[in-house]
Structures are given as C-alpha cells and as structure tokens.
Design a protein around this motif. Structure first.
Motif, PDB file in Angstrom:
ATOM      1  N   ARG A  68       0.852  -1.104  -0.151  1.00 11.66           N
ATOM      2  CA  ARG A  68       0.012  -0.098  -0.091  1.00 11.66           C
ATOM      3  C   ARG A  68       0.906   1.166   0.078  1.00 11.66           C
ATOM      4  O   ARG A  68       2.214   0.934   0.359  1.00 11.66           O
ATOM      5  CB  ARG A  68      -0.989   0.237   1.314  1.00 11.66           C
ATOM      6  N   ARG A  69       0.318   2.302  -0.358  1.00  6.99           N
ATOM      7  CA  ARG A  69       0.980   3.717  -0.302  1.00  6.99           C
ATOM      8  C   ARG A  69       1.570   3.928   0.849  1.00  6.99           C
ATOM      9  O   ARG A  69       1.103   3.908   2.082  1.00  6.99           O
ATOM     10  CB  ARG A  69       0.098   4.697  -0.788  1.00  6.99           C
ATOM     11  N   GLY A  70       3.053   4.075   0.804  1.00  2.00           N
ATOM     12  CA  GLY A  70       4.111   4.347   1.953  1.00  2.00           C
ATOM     13  C   GLY A  70       3.887   3.307   2.993  1.00  2.00           C
ATOM     14  O   GLY A  70       4.272   3.370   4.222  1.00  2.00           O
ATOM     15  N   THR A 115       5.596  -2.903  -9.677  1.00  2.32           N
ATOM     16  CA  THR A 115       5.304  -1.695  -9.032  1.00  2.32           C
ATOM     17  C   THR A 115       5.128  -1.778  -7.566  1.00  2.32           C
ATOM     18  O   THR A 115       4.935  -0.571  -6.852  1.00  2.32           O
ATOM     19  CB  THR A 115       3.800  -1.187  -9.482  1.00  2.32           C
ATOM     20  N   ARG A 116       5.494  -2.700  -7.065  1.00  2.00           N
ATOM     21  CA  ARG A 116       5.124  -2.925  -5.341  1.00  2.00           C
ATOM     22  C   ARG A 116       5.916  -2.290  -4.664  1.00  2.00           C
ATOM     23  O   ARG A 116       5.657  -1.656  -3.902  1.00  2.00           O
ATOM     24  CB  ARG A 116       5.503  -4.588  -5.253  1.00  2.00           C
ATOM     25  N   GLU A 124       7.646   0.587  -5.639  1.00  2.00           N
ATOM     26  CA  GLU A 124       7.604   1.777  -5.762  1.00  2.00           C
ATOM     27  C   GLU A 124       6.212   2.460  -5.100  1.00  2.00           C
ATOM     28  O   GLU A 124       6.251   3.585  -4.342  1.00  2.00           O
ATOM     29  CB  GLU A 124       7.269   2.097  -7.160  1.00  2.00           C
ATOM     30  N   LYS A 125       5.089   1.605  -4.793  1.00  2.00           N
ATOM     31  CA  LYS A 125       4.156   1.864  -4.162  1.00  2.00           C
ATOM     32  C   LYS A 125       4.194   1.989  -2.599  1.00  2.00           C
ATOM     33  O   LYS A 125       3.864   2.813  -1.928  1.00  2.00           O
ATOM     34  CB  LYS A 125       2.874   0.959  -4.468  1.00  2.00           C
ATOM     35  N   ALA A 126       4.997   1.008  -1.982  1.00  2.00           N
ATOM     36  CA  ALA A 126       5.324   0.866  -0.639  1.00  2.00           C
ATOM     37  C   ALA A 126       6.359   2.235  -0.337  1.00  2.00           C
ATOM     38  O   ALA A 126       6.369   2.391   0.832  1.00  2.00           O
ATOM     39  CB  ALA A 126       6.204  -0.222  -0.327  1.00  2.00           C
ATOM     40  N   ARG A 173       6.034   5.130  -1.957  1.00  2.00           N
ATOM     41  CA  ARG A 173       5.430   6.429  -2.295  1.00  2.00           C
ATOM     42  C   ARG A 173       4.808   7.382  -1.001  1.00  2.00           C
ATOM     43  O   ARG A 173       4.386   6.732  -0.288  1.00  2.00           O
ATOM     44  CB  ARG A 173       4.018   6.019  -3.028  1.00  2.00           C
ATOM     45  N   GLY A 174       5.290   8.444  -1.051  1.00  2.00           N
ATOM     46  CA  GLY A 174       4.781   9.481  -0.024  1.00  2.00           C
ATOM     47  C   GLY A 174       5.664   9.465   1.330  1.00  2.00           C
ATOM     48  O   GLY A 174       5.355  10.069   2.424  1.00  2.00           O
TER      49      GLY A 174
END
Length: 278
Positions: free
Chosen positions: A66-68, A132-133, A135-137, A139-140
């Motif tokens: 998930r994001r971050g 993308t796993r 990069e998503k983790a 992000r932010g």
C-alpha cells in the motif's frame, strides 16, 4: 527523495558493504536515509543493527503493498546513537543540499529489514504489475531524502522491482575476471529492462570495490572495466581493506571507526555519496 539501487548479478563482490558505506556517509552528512533490504539474507539489516520480526519486514509489506507501507516496518538503526560531524565531512552536508538548516538535529537512518520472507518474490517469473510493488510502498515517504536499496544478487522479480522504483542503479564490481563478466550481465540486463519502454532508470554507474593496486591482474581488470563502461565507472574506487569487515562485524559505521584506513574509506564513500546528486 532520491532512490538508489545497489545491485550485482555476481555474488560476493561486497554489494552490501557498499550499501553500508553509503549509509555511513549519509549519516555523517545528516541526510535522512532509509535502507531497504531486499536481499533475503538480510546482511545489511544485521550490520545496521536492525533485526526482522515476523510480519515486520520488507517481505510482508511487498505481499500486499500500500502507499507508504514501508513506514510501518522501518526501524531506526542504532548507528544514529553515535552521530559524528568531523570537519572533513561538513562539505558532504553542503554538497547534498545547500540549505541544511531544515535538517533534523538528530540524524535519521532507518532500515526496512530484509528476511527470508522476501523469497516469495526472489524468482525470475513476474507479472508487470509486480514491479510496481516497491514503488508503491515507498510512495509518500517524504521523511527521507535518500533511499538505498540492497538488491539480491540475482536477476529476480525483487531486483527488477528495485530498478523500477529507482532513480539510479549502482552495479558493484571487483577487478576480477568473473566479476567483470557479472558486471557485463548486470548492465546488459539493465539495458534490456530499460528497453521495455515501460520502465526507465535515469542513471546507472559501476562502483569498483576491493581494489588492490599491488595486483597486476587487478590493474588489468580495472583497465578492462574502464574500457567497457567508460564514464559509468564511479570515482573513487574502493580499496580492499580489512577495516571494512571489522567495522561491519562490530555493526559500526565506517565513518566512526578509528584509524587512517577507515578515514580513507570514509572519505571515498562520502565522495560517492556526493556524486549521487550530480
């Protein structure tokens, strides 16, 4: 936030040592840094004094990213309990960011620890969305200015995942026959990865580790590396000094280890860190 993968398709070249040296340089320069240990062996995590707990390591995050999400497993390295700022490193702070007034007073060096739980992604097969796993983790995560990713020594989904998230990939090589061949494989694989037109790594470089100037064979291989990769070979190179293993064995940053050899290595890692910004 700059994301840098440290990679090699030839094991035993000191890839994790380069990660640790750069982490030490970043700590010295007070650059808020996250080390992401993608290698299932988790050697970088161990040397940084952070040990994975079940459900609190990179592998568990990447199952359902998930994001971050890496913020949930990132833990501070005990290295931050011994911050140092000798005069010789002040330039590193200025080189990385001219306005360092906004930096936290306490250095930030966190670790997203690696473990065997990452092995479920350490294989050749993957779906495009798998890449993308990471990069998503990541992000932010604005707390960090630098992310160092220790990749496994295989061309696996984990390695490609790291490349897909990165602004720069550093391939680690030794001046030896088999390592030169391994570096050619790494750089060729990276070029093919970029050629997919889906993923692009803006920059790449070759860090030469464990150099012994007294060895004629190594001097020959060093020349071969420069002929093969030209300006991609990072300057300075890293000499083969036992002090690096001593510092790692003590789980201690090389910038804090006593002696002239440690000071020389520390200066070289600081110079490489500065080069990451150009």
């Amino acid at each position: 936030m700059q994301i840098v993968s440290i990679s090699s398709l030839k094991g035993g070249v000191g890839k994790s040592s380069v990660v640790l040296g750069l982490a030490s340089a970043a700590l010295e320069a007070r650059v808020p840094t996250l080390v992401v240990d993608l290698d299932p062996h988790g050697d970088a995590s161990t040397a940084l004094g952070v040990h994975a707990r079940a459900g609190h390591e990179v592998g568990s995050v990447l199952r359902r990213p998930r994001r971050g999400a890496l913020a949930q497993v990132a833990a501070p390295s005990p290295w931050t309990e011994h911050p140092i700022t000798p005069d010789s490193a002040k330039a590193a702070v200025r080189e990385w960011a001219p306005d360092d007034a906004r930096r936290p007073r306490r250095p930030v060096l966190d670790v997203a620890p690696g473990s065997a739980a990452s092995s479920h992604l350490d294989h050749a097969s993957f779906r495009p969305k798998d890449l993308t796993r990471l990069e998503k983790a990541l992000r932010g995560l604005d707390r960090y200015e630098l992310v160092l990713i220790d990749c496994p020594p295989t061309l696996s989904a984990l390695t490609r995942m790291a490349w897909a998230a990165s602004h720069k990939v550093l391939s680690v090589a030794e001046p030896s026959l088999f390592s030169v061949a391994g570096t050619k494989r790494t750089m060729s694989a990276l070029a093919q990865f970029e050629g997919s037109r889906v993923w692009a790594v803006p920059e790449a470089g070759v860090v030469v580790n464990r150099v012994r100037d007294s060895s004629q064979e190594q001097r020959h291989r060093m020349q071969e590396l420069r002929e093969l990769f030209g300006p991609l070979v990072v300057d300075p190179v890293l000499p083969d000094l036992s002090v690096m293993q001593q510092a790692q064995g003590a789980a201690w940053p090389v910038h804090r280890w006593p002696g002239a050899e440690a000071a020389d290595l520390a200066e070289r890692f600081t110079a490489i860190l500065q080069g990451l910004t150009h």
